[in-house]
Motif scaffolding. Structure first.
Motif, PDB file in Angstrom:
ATOM      1  N   SER A 261       2.435   5.265  -1.594  1.00  0.00           N
ATOM      2  CA  SER A 261       3.246   4.073  -1.861  1.00  0.00           C
ATOM      3  C   SER A 261       2.381   2.964  -1.475  1.00  0.00           C
ATOM      4  CB  SER A 261       4.638   4.435  -1.213  1.00  0.00           C
ATOM      5  OG  SER A 261       4.637   4.290   0.191  1.00  0.00           O
ATOM      6  N   ASP A 262       2.007   2.819  -0.170  1.00  0.00           N
ATOM      7  CA  ASP A 262       1.297   1.644   0.073  1.00  0.00           C
ATOM      8  C   ASP A 262       0.237   0.947  -1.032  1.00  0.00           C
ATOM      9  OD1 ASP A 262       2.382   1.255   2.781  1.00  0.00           O
ATOM     10  OD2 ASP A 262       0.981   2.949   3.407  1.00  0.00           O
ATOM     11  N   VAL A 263      -0.412   1.992  -1.461  1.00  0.00           N
ATOM     12  CA  VAL A 263      -1.440   1.662  -2.480  1.00  0.00           C
ATOM     13  C   VAL A 263      -1.010   1.307  -3.826  1.00  0.00           C
ATOM     14  CG1 VAL A 263      -3.319   2.581  -3.830  1.00  0.00           C
ATOM     15  CG2 VAL A 263      -3.210   3.246  -1.558  1.00  0.00           C
ATOM     16  N   HIS A 264       0.102   1.872  -4.013  1.00  0.00           N
ATOM     17  CA  HIS A 264       0.975   1.568  -5.308  1.00  0.00           C
ATOM     18  C   HIS A 264       1.489   0.447  -5.227  1.00  0.00           C
ATOM     19  CE1 HIS A 264       3.757   2.208  -8.560  1.00  0.00           C
ATOM     20  NE2 HIS A 264       2.983   3.022  -9.095  1.00  0.00           N
ATOM     21  N   TYR A 265       2.229  -0.247  -3.986  1.00  0.00           N
ATOM     22  CA  TYR A 265       2.737  -1.730  -3.993  1.00  0.00           C
ATOM     23  C   TYR A 265       1.660  -2.366  -4.364  1.00  0.00           C
ATOM     24  CZ  TYR A 265       7.520  -0.340  -2.461  1.00  0.00           C
ATOM     25  OH  TYR A 265       8.648   0.405  -2.613  1.00  0.00           O
ATOM     26  N   TRP A 266       0.494  -2.157  -3.705  1.00  0.00           N
ATOM     27  CA  TRP A 266      -0.803  -3.133  -3.760  1.00  0.00           C
ATOM     28  C   TRP A 266      -1.180  -3.187  -5.230  1.00  0.00           C
ATOM     29  CZ3 TRP A 266      -6.358  -1.507  -3.416  1.00  0.00           C
ATOM     30  CH2 TRP A 266      -7.271  -2.459  -3.192  1.00  0.00           C
ATOM     31  N   THR A 267      -1.206  -1.955  -6.103  1.00  0.00           N
ATOM     32  CA  THR A 267      -1.827  -1.976  -7.315  1.00  0.00           C
ATOM     33  C   THR A 267      -0.494  -2.533  -8.344  1.00  0.00           C
ATOM     34  OG1 THR A 267      -1.530   0.053  -7.423  1.00  0.00           O
ATOM     35  CG2 THR A 267      -3.654  -0.508  -6.934  1.00  0.00           C
ATOM     36  N   HIS A 268       0.534  -2.075  -8.121  1.00  0.00           N
ATOM     37  CA  HIS A 268       1.662  -2.373  -9.078  1.00  0.00           C
ATOM     38  C   HIS A 268       2.604  -3.487  -8.681  1.00  0.00           C
ATOM     39  CE1 HIS A 268      -0.160   1.443 -10.436  1.00  0.00           C
ATOM     40  NE2 HIS A 268       0.430   1.163 -11.585  1.00  0.00           N
ATOM     41  N   GLY A 269       2.744  -3.875  -7.282  1.00  0.00           N
ATOM     42  CA  GLY A 269       3.649  -4.569  -6.854  1.00  0.00           C
ATOM     43  C   GLY A 269       5.317  -4.153  -6.802  1.00  0.00           C
ATOM     44  N   GLU A 270       5.296  -2.999  -7.070  1.00  0.00           N
ATOM     45  CA  GLU A 270       6.632  -2.459  -7.148  1.00  0.00           C
ATOM     46  C   GLU A 270       6.609  -0.747  -7.204  1.00  0.00           C
ATOM     47  OE1 GLU A 270       7.839  -4.493 -10.816  1.00  0.00           O
ATOM     48  OE2 GLU A 270       7.706  -2.850 -11.921  1.00  0.00           O
ATOM     49  N   ILE A 271       7.929  -0.048  -6.851  1.00  0.00           N
ATOM     50  CA  ILE A 271       8.039   1.077  -7.173  1.00  0.00           C
ATOM     51  C   ILE A 271       9.514   1.341  -7.526  1.00  0.00           C
ATOM     52  CG2 ILE A 271       7.975   3.472  -6.006  1.00  0.00           C
ATOM     53  CD1 ILE A 271       5.796   2.785  -4.109  1.00  0.00           C
ATOM     54  N   GLY A 272       9.690   1.702  -8.811  1.00  0.00           N
ATOM     55  CA  GLY A 272      11.178   1.880  -9.197  1.00  0.00           C
ATOM     56  C   GLY A 272      11.709   0.519  -8.989  1.00  0.00           C
ATOM     57  N   ASP A 273      13.098   0.482  -8.390  1.00  0.00           N
ATOM     58  CA  ASP A 273      13.603  -0.554  -8.253  1.00  0.00           C
ATOM     59  C   ASP A 273      13.256  -1.348  -7.002  1.00  0.00           C
ATOM     60  OD1 ASP A 273      15.262   0.265 -10.107  1.00  0.00           O
ATOM     61  OD2 ASP A 273      16.664   1.010  -8.894  1.00  0.00           O
ATOM     62  N   PHE A 274      12.329  -0.869  -6.398  1.00  0.00           N
ATOM     63  CA  PHE A 274      11.718  -2.016  -4.881  1.00  0.00           C
ATOM     64  C   PHE A 274      10.526  -2.578  -5.564  1.00  0.00           C
ATOM     65  CE2 PHE A 274      13.839   1.845  -3.113  1.00  0.00           C
ATOM     66  CZ  PHE A 274      14.649   1.304  -2.108  1.00  0.00           C
ATOM     67  N   VAL A 275      10.944  -4.039  -5.300  1.00  0.00           N
ATOM     68  CA  VAL A 275       9.783  -4.836  -5.787  1.00  0.00           C
ATOM     69  C   VAL A 275       9.360  -5.858  -4.829  1.00  0.00           C
ATOM     70  CG1 VAL A 275       9.399  -6.738  -7.665  1.00  0.00           C
ATOM     71  CG2 VAL A 275      11.023  -4.948  -8.295  1.00  0.00           C
TER      72      VAL A 275
END
Ligand code: NAD
Ligand code: ZN
Length: 349
Positions: free
Chosen positions: A43-57
């Motif tokens: 999830s840390d990597v995903h926030y870095w590469t996408h700026g969001e996970i589902g509703d969490f932006v």
């Protein structure tokens, strides 16, 4: 020289920076922590590469990191459960404590959860960090800081195996051999599962799962869920009592249902697309229960006891080590999908 607080801050997608922030002071019931080891989670990597996970932006700069251990460096007013110098693992989510979910022990479902590195709350990939004392768990001397950090993903395995009711003699299928599949594997074995078979599309991950105690591995080479279920049945000698789905891949969730015996249970851990086509009639008429899990509640003490007693050994999972100064390199390594668990050491040499 006054203490500085080097911190890994995600400003926005693809913009991770290391900056000095003020050293935070603990409020009532809190402790100041000198951070030791922080593991990188998908999830840390995903926030870095996408700026969001589902509703969490990520709308404002956010400190990353939530799989962590530390040394207590200062006590806030009223703290009696810990002392300066205590080595601790940090449970990263602090709930409201007063809602019906919190009061009935399901605090992972609290709508007012403050969870490290889930927007808008800061994580703890930093030199210093402040946290509620009762969400810090004292580590015995024989549990390392790296193992302390690993209690976070291990708690996901503890909660999933609780929800699945894995027990003595269970035949278990785990779908996906990433870090979360592996913590479920070691937890299921520790609970007395008779056989654990694990699937993945990646041979390296399967080989690692074998080295961590999987009784059998199945390389998934086609999206034909029924065909893979037949392979599972052959390997186990019957369908699985329990399937723990840890990939989130839609074909794998279908496999999970077909591979589970009538009256058995599928636990959905992996989080993929929101809408997935599933054989629900097959599950319904065979009374296969489908359960979700979200993180964990009251699982840190169990995870710690499992590691401290030697019932599980997580050390082989840590394949890469970086210093806090080299955090960006660590994230790039994680993004390339190298290794299993990447640890960042936050203490000054
Ligand atoms: P990961 O991406 O490292 O591991 C997923 C694994 O699944 C990979 O090894 C991948 O090769 C494999 N895979 C992909 N397609 C497959 C298929 N069709 N069949 C079998 N295997 C397949 O991720 P991780 O860190 O191990 O986390 C696993 C999942 O768990 C993620 O979706 C994550 O978001 C989720 N998760 C959920 C919770 C929760 O509270 N529910 C908590 C932590 C993680
Ligand atoms: Zn609550």
């Amino acid at each position: 020289m006054a203490d500085t607080n080097l911190t890994a801050i995600l400003y926005k997608k693809d913009d991770l920076r290391l900056e000095d922030l003020p050293v935070p002071e603990p409020g009532p019931g809190q402790v100041q922590l000198c951070m030791q080891q922080v593991g990188i989670c998908g999830s840390d990597v995903h926030y870095w590469t996408h700026g969001e996970i589902g509703d969490f932006v990520v709308k404002a700069p956010m400190v990353l990191g939530h799989e962590a251990s530390a040394v207590v460096s200062k006590l806030g007013p009223g703290v009696t459960s810990l002392q300066v110098g205590d080595r601790v693992a940090i449970e990263p989510g602090v709930p409201c404590r007063v809602c019906s979910y919190c009061k009935t022990g399901h605090y992972n479902l609290c709508l007012d959860m403050k969870f490290c590195a889930t927007p808008p709350y800061n994580g703890n990939l930093a030199r210093f960090y402040v946290h509620d004392a009762d969400f810090c768990f004292k580590l015995p001397d024989n549990v390392s800081f790296e193992e302390g950090a690993m209690l976070e993903p291990l708690s996901v395995g503890v909660h999933a195996c609780n929800r699945a009711n894995v027990r003595l003699g269970s035949k278990v299928l785990i779908c996906g051999a990433g870090p979360i599949g592996i913590v479920n594997l070691v937890t299921a074995k520790a609970r007395g599962a008779a056989q654990v078979v694990i699937t993945d599309i990646d041979q390296k991950r399967l080989d690692f799962a074998k080295s961590m105690g999987a009784d059998a591995i199945i390389k998934v080479a086609s999206p034909d869920a029924k065909a893979i279920a037949s392979q599972v049945e052959e390997v186990l000698g019957s369908l699985a009592d329990v399937t723990i789905e840890c990939s989130g891949a839609p074909p794998s969730i279908r496999t999970a249902i077909y591979s589970t015996r009538s009256g058995g249970c599928v636990v959905l851990v992996g989080l993929g697309p929101d809408l997935v086509e599933l054989p629900v009639v097959n599950a319904a008429v065979r009374e296969v229960d489908i359960r979700g899990i979200f993180r964990y509640a009251n699982c840190y003490p169990t995870a710690l006891a499992m590691v401290a007693s030697g019932k599980v050994n997580l050390k082989p999972m840590i394949t890469h080590r970086f210093t806090l100064e080299r955090s960006i390199e660590a994230f790039e390594t994680a993004k390339r999908g190298e290794g299993v668990k990447i640890m960042i050491s936050c203490s000054r040499e």
